[in-house]
Design a protein around this motif. Structure first.
Motif, short mmCIF file in Angstrom:
data_model
loop_
_atom_site.label_atom_id
_atom_site.label_comp_id
_atom_site.label_asym_id
_atom_site.label_seq_id
_atom_site.Cartn_x
_atom_site.Cartn_y
_atom_site.Cartn_z
N GLU A 40 39.06 49.42 34.28
CA GLU A 40 37.82 49.62 33.45
C GLU A 40 36.86 48.61 34.27
O GLU A 40 35.71 48.67 33.98
CB GLU A 40 38.15 48.75 32.13
N LEU A 41 37.49 47.89 34.92
CA LEU A 41 36.55 46.96 35.95
C LEU A 41 35.79 47.75 37.08
O LEU A 41 35.03 47.43 37.87
CB LEU A 41 37.36 45.98 36.53
N SER A 82 33.94 51.39 46.23
CA SER A 82 34.98 50.55 45.42
C SER A 82 36.23 50.27 45.99
O SER A 82 36.74 51.38 46.67
CB SER A 82 35.05 51.00 43.92
N VAL A 83 36.80 49.20 46.23
CA VAL A 83 38.10 48.95 46.74
C VAL A 83 38.99 48.20 45.82
O VAL A 83 38.59 47.28 45.07
CB VAL A 83 38.12 48.00 47.87
N ILE A 84 40.00 48.86 45.18
CA ILE A 84 40.95 48.19 44.21
C ILE A 84 42.03 47.75 44.86
O ILE A 84 42.96 48.48 45.42
CB ILE A 84 41.16 49.42 43.10
N THR A 107 31.83 36.60 46.34
CA THR A 107 31.48 36.01 44.91
C THR A 107 32.26 36.70 43.92
O THR A 107 32.06 37.94 43.72
CB THR A 107 29.88 35.87 44.67
N LEU A 108 32.96 35.88 43.02
CA LEU A 108 33.41 36.80 41.91
C LEU A 108 32.33 36.92 40.62
O LEU A 108 31.69 36.00 40.61
CB LEU A 108 34.56 35.73 41.28
N THR A 109 32.13 38.12 40.14
CA THR A 109 31.32 38.49 39.52
C THR A 109 31.69 38.91 38.03
O THR A 109 30.69 38.64 36.95
CB THR A 109 30.35 39.53 39.78
N ASP A 110 32.93 38.95 37.81
CA ASP A 110 33.57 39.48 36.50
C ASP A 110 34.96 39.22 36.38
O ASP A 110 35.52 39.07 37.56
CB ASP A 110 33.20 40.74 35.91
N PHE A 150 39.80 40.37 38.58
CA PHE A 150 38.34 39.96 38.58
C PHE A 150 37.76 40.98 39.62
O PHE A 150 38.39 41.63 40.59
CB PHE A 150 38.35 38.52 38.89
N VAL A 151 36.34 40.84 39.47
CA VAL A 151 35.60 41.78 40.31
C VAL A 151 34.72 41.05 41.16
O VAL A 151 34.58 39.71 41.05
CB VAL A 151 34.45 42.42 39.45
#
Length: 218
Positions: free
Chosen positions: A4-5, A79-81, A127-130, A144-145
């Motif tokens: 979901e992120l 995007s990289v998970i 930077t962490l954003t979420d 976290f994002v």
């Protein structure tokens, strides 16, 4: 929670894909049009290939046997998970892929060494954003994002969870406090000088108590 992120992307990279279920979810939900699924071990990668076939997505899931993001075309990923690994392993993967700072969105779910990972991210231009928590089988998980943008003040996952008023934050903070208090107590019996480490843990403990105070005012 991790899925979901992930923002909508033409191409997403699932590092350490294991069974490949995340890759399938991203495609079925429309979060990604194509997924680059990687693993360092052949066994898990074969499972991911089987999963892709089972869901009829073998043409949309491209598997790569490699270490982290070390394969041709990795830079295509928007995007990289990276989920289910230790923070030190994530640092190693991102250190070898500096292009991830250039307009990509990272979704990280570290299993250990999170404060060290957060510090490394800040020092290296991320930077962490979420952030988000979930409870599964009685255990709390945090993801976290991260984006490659400069920030004067380092963000923490707890700070973002506080901003989001995450309902699981009170329990998460209690567990974090318990871990640090246990570590500090163990250091009392140590023979070598741990003054610097003790000071770092004490500072983090103070920070957690501050978060708990804010949460109590919700």
């Amino acid at each position: 929670m991790v899925a979901e992120l992930v923002p909508k992307s033409k191409i997403a990279a699932d590092v350490g894909t294991d069974h490949g279920y995340l890759a399938v979810w991203l495609l079925q939900s429309g979060r990604a049009e194509r997924v680059l699924a990687t693993d360092i071990h052949e066994g898990p990668l074969n499972r991911a290939k089987q999963t892709a076939v089972e869901y009829g997505l073998e043409s949309e899931i491209e598997t790569q046997l490699c270490d982290g993001l070390q394969f041709p075309g990795a830079e295509q990923a928007e995007s990289v998970i990276i989920a289910g690994m230790g923070g030190e392993t994530m640092i190693s993967i991102l250190s070898a892929a500096p292009w991830t700072k250039q307009g990509r969105t990272l979704v990280l779910q570290p299993q250990s060494k999170r404060p060290e990972l957060e510090q490394w991210l800040h020092e290296n231009g991320y930077t962490l954003t979420d952030a988000k928590l979930c409870l599964d089988a009685g255990k709390l998980y945090l993801a976290f994002v991260v984006r490659g943008i400069s920030s004067g003040k380092p963000q923490t996952a707890e700070g973002l969870l506080l901003r989001n008023r995450d309902p699981l934050l009170p329990e998460f903070l209690s567990l974090e406090v318990q871990k640090i208090e246990y570590a500090l107590k163990g250091m009392e019996q140590a023979e070598r000088d741990l003054t610097a480490i003790r000071a770092q843990l004490s500072a983090r403990l103070d920070q957690l108590h501050s978060f708990q105070k804010e949460v109590s005012q919700w």
